[in-house]
Design a protein around this motif. Structure first.
Motif, PDB file in Angstrom:
ATOM      1  N   ILE A  46       0.844  -1.201   0.000  1.00  0.00           N
ATOM      2  CA  ILE A  46       0.000   0.000   0.000  1.00  0.00           C
ATOM      3  C   ILE A  46       0.876   1.247   0.000  1.00  0.00           C
ATOM      4  N   ALA A  47       1.885   1.268   0.861  1.00  0.00           N
ATOM      5  CA  ALA A  47       2.787   2.423   0.946  1.00  0.00           C
ATOM      6  C   ALA A  47       3.568   2.603  -0.358  1.00  0.00           C
ATOM      7  N   GLY A  48       4.003   1.502  -0.964  1.00  0.00           N
ATOM      8  CA  GLY A  48       4.736   1.574  -2.230  1.00  0.00           C
ATOM      9  C   GLY A  48       3.886   2.136  -3.352  1.00  0.00           C
ATOM     10  N   MET A  49       2.648   1.669  -3.457  1.00  0.00           N
ATOM     11  CA  MET A  49       1.744   2.178  -4.491  1.00  0.00           C
ATOM     12  C   MET A  49       1.436   3.656  -4.263  1.00  0.00           C
ATOM     13  N   ALA A  50       1.184   4.031  -3.016  1.00  0.00           N
ATOM     14  CA  ALA A  50       0.873   5.427  -2.694  1.00  0.00           C
ATOM     15  C   ALA A  50       2.059   6.335  -3.017  1.00  0.00           C
ATOM     16  N   THR A  51       3.271   5.855  -2.813  1.00  0.00           N
ATOM     17  CA  THR A  51       4.475   6.644  -3.113  1.00  0.00           C
ATOM     18  C   THR A  51       4.651   6.810  -4.614  1.00  0.00           C
ATOM     19  N   ARG A  52       4.473   5.729  -5.367  1.00  0.00           N
ATOM     20  CA  ARG A  52       4.649   5.786  -6.819  1.00  0.00           C
ATOM     21  C   ARG A  52       3.639   6.718  -7.497  1.00  0.00           C
ATOM     22  N   GLU A  53       2.497   6.953  -6.870  1.00  0.00           N
ATOM     23  CA  GLU A  53       1.467   7.819  -7.450  1.00  0.00           C
ATOM     24  C   GLU A  53       1.804   9.310  -7.344  1.00  0.00           C
ATOM     25  N   VAL A  54       2.809   9.653  -6.559  1.00  0.00           N
ATOM     26  CA  VAL A  54       3.150  11.062  -6.340  1.00  0.00           C
ATOM     27  C   VAL A  54       4.013  11.578  -7.496  1.00  0.00           C
ATOM     28  N   PRO A  55       3.598  12.682  -8.135  1.00  0.00           N
ATOM     29  CA  PRO A  55       4.419  13.274  -9.195  1.00  0.00           C
ATOM     30  C   PRO A  55       5.780  13.698  -8.630  1.00  0.00           C
ATOM     31  N   GLY A  56       6.836  13.413  -9.386  1.00  0.00           N
ATOM     32  CA  GLY A  56       8.188  13.754  -8.949  1.00  0.00           C
ATOM     33  C   GLY A  56       8.956  12.557  -8.424  1.00  0.00           C
ATOM     34  N   ILE A  57       8.257  11.459  -8.137  1.00  0.00           N
ATOM     35  CA  ILE A  57       8.932  10.221  -7.718  1.00  0.00           C
ATOM     36  C   ILE A  57       9.262   9.424  -8.976  1.00  0.00           C
ATOM     37  N   HIS A  58      10.530   9.116  -9.156  1.00  0.00           N
ATOM     38  CA  HIS A  58      10.939   8.319 -10.314  1.00  0.00           C
ATOM     39  C   HIS A  58      10.849   6.829 -10.004  1.00  0.00           C
ATOM     40  N   SER A  59      11.413   6.424  -8.851  1.00  0.00           N
ATOM     41  CA  SER A  59      11.382   5.008  -8.481  1.00  0.00           C
ATOM     42  C   SER A  59      11.654   4.873  -6.993  1.00  0.00           C
ATOM     43  N   LEU A  60      11.542   3.650  -6.516  1.00  0.00           N
ATOM     44  CA  LEU A  60      11.826   3.343  -5.117  1.00  0.00           C
ATOM     45  C   LEU A  60      12.976   2.356  -5.043  1.00  0.00           C
ATOM     46  N   GLY A  61      13.699   2.394  -3.943  1.00  0.00           N
ATOM     47  CA  GLY A  61      14.809   1.477  -3.721  1.00  0.00           C
ATOM     48  C   GLY A  61      16.124   2.232  -3.811  1.00  0.00           C
ATOM     49  N   SER A  62      17.126   1.670  -3.172  1.00  0.00           N
ATOM     50  CA  SER A  62      18.438   2.297  -3.204  1.00  0.00           C
ATOM     51  C   SER A  62      19.409   1.415  -3.958  1.00  0.00           C
ATOM     52  N   GLY A  63      20.394   2.009  -4.567  1.00  0.00           N
ATOM     53  CA  GLY A  63      21.508   1.359  -5.237  1.00  0.00           C
ATOM     54  C   GLY A  63      21.281  -0.040  -5.756  1.00  0.00           C
ATOM     55  N   MET A  64      21.789  -1.017  -5.016  1.00  0.00           N
ATOM     56  CA  MET A  64      21.773  -2.413  -5.452  1.00  0.00           C
ATOM     57  C   MET A  64      20.354  -2.954  -5.575  1.00  0.00           C
ATOM     58  N   ALA A  65      19.464  -2.558  -4.692  1.00  0.00           N
ATOM     59  CA  ALA A  65      18.079  -3.037  -4.770  1.00  0.00           C
ATOM     60  C   ALA A  65      17.433  -2.589  -6.073  1.00  0.00           C
ATOM     61  N   ARG A  66      17.708  -1.351  -6.503  1.00  0.00           N
ATOM     62  CA  ARG A  66      17.169  -0.855  -7.770  1.00  0.00           C
ATOM     63  C   ARG A  66      17.762  -1.601  -8.940  1.00  0.00           C
ATOM     64  N   THR A  67      19.067  -1.870  -8.894  1.00  0.00           N
ATOM     65  CA  THR A  67      19.730  -2.571  -9.984  1.00  0.00           C
ATOM     66  C   THR A  67      19.187  -3.985 -10.126  1.00  0.00           C
ATOM     67  N   LEU A  68      19.119  -4.706  -9.015  1.00  0.00           N
ATOM     68  CA  LEU A  68      18.575  -6.069  -9.063  1.00  0.00           C
ATOM     69  C   LEU A  68      17.107  -6.056  -9.464  1.00  0.00           C
ATOM     70  N   GLY A  69      16.371  -5.086  -8.988  1.00  0.00           N
ATOM     71  CA  GLY A  69      14.959  -4.969  -9.338  1.00  0.00           C
ATOM     72  C   GLY A  69      14.767  -4.714 -10.819  1.00  0.00           C
ATOM     73  N   ALA A  70      15.621  -3.894 -11.420  1.00  0.00           N
ATOM     74  CA  ALA A  70      15.522  -3.608 -12.851  1.00  0.00           C
ATOM     75  C   ALA A  70      15.754  -4.871 -13.673  1.00  0.00           C
ATOM     76  N   VAL A  71      16.661  -5.716 -13.219  1.00  0.00           N
ATOM     77  CA  VAL A  71      16.939  -6.976 -13.914  1.00  0.00           C
ATOM     78  C   VAL A  71      15.753  -7.930 -13.778  1.00  0.00           C
ATOM     79  N   THR A  72      15.247  -8.108 -12.575  1.00  0.00           N
ATOM     80  CA  THR A  72      14.137  -9.044 -12.374  1.00  0.00           C
ATOM     81  C   THR A  72      12.852  -8.546 -13.021  1.00  0.00           C
ATOM     82  N   ASP A  73      12.680  -7.231 -13.152  1.00  0.00           N
ATOM     83  CA  ASP A  73      11.488  -6.690 -13.811  1.00  0.00           C
ATOM     84  C   ASP A  73      11.467  -7.041 -15.296  1.00  0.00           C
ATOM     85  N   LYS A  74      12.661  -7.241 -15.893  1.00  0.00           N
ATOM     86  CA  LYS A  74      12.745  -7.532 -17.325  1.00  0.00           C
ATOM     87  C   LYS A  74      12.641  -9.016 -17.639  1.00  0.00           C
TER      88      LYS A  74
END
Length: 158
Positions: A46-74
């Motif tokens: 719920i918190a993740g979805m609510a955050t992503r809906e805010v204009p100006g937010i590009h993505s969530l996660g820091s460094g390695m979590a974002r990198t691994l997430g980008a790979v698993t999303d593909k």
């Protein structure tokens, strides 16, 4: 009209040590019968979805979590994680939320953070009935319009 208590003693002073969580029986309201437990992962989504809906937010996660997430999303058949960059502590009546975010370049970070807090608190409290006691936000990066997500820039040598 008197209410009948499930204790055998008949007086409240004789029920020390017994906690009643609600009334039972046909005459009681359905919302007082039983207990509802909300998992941390539910509040994270719920918190993740609510955050992503805010204009100006590009993505969530820091460094390695974002990198691994980008790979698993593909990965074919994979779904993006709605709780990446979100950590929560959930008690019986309250929740605390920690967020790691990447904002778009050019936005006022203080304003975006305020909008995120409002969105998260409103969504979590409305959907779960929990009181959100705090929303801590860590801005880990600023996304530039010409940056590609999850890819390295071109090297000098080819």
């Amino acid at each position: 009209m008197d209410t009948i208590s499930p204790s055998a003693g008949g007086s409240e002073s004789g029920t020390a040590g017994k906690a009643l969580t609600g009334h039972t029986g046909a005459g009681t309201a359905p919302e007082t019968r039983g207990r509802t437990t909300i998992a941390d992962s539910v509040v994270e989504k719920i918190a993740g979805m609510a955050t992503r809906e805010v204009p100006g937010i590009h993505s969530l996660g820091s460094g390695m979590a974002r990198t691994l997430g980008a790979v698993t999303d593909k990965v074919p058949g994979g779904r993006p994680s709605m709780s990446r960059g979100v950590k929560v502590e959930v008690g019986e009546r309250q929740a605390a939320v920690d967020l790691d975010v990447v904002v778009e370049y050019g936005v006022a970070i203080v304003d975006v953070a305020g909008d995120v807090r409002t969105s998260v608190i409103t969504s979590v409290e409305r959907m779960t009935g929990l009181e959100v006691v705090e929303v801590n936000i860590t801005v880990d990066d600023v996304h530039l319009a010409d940056e590609e997500d999850g890819e390295e820039g071109e090297g000098r040598v080819q």
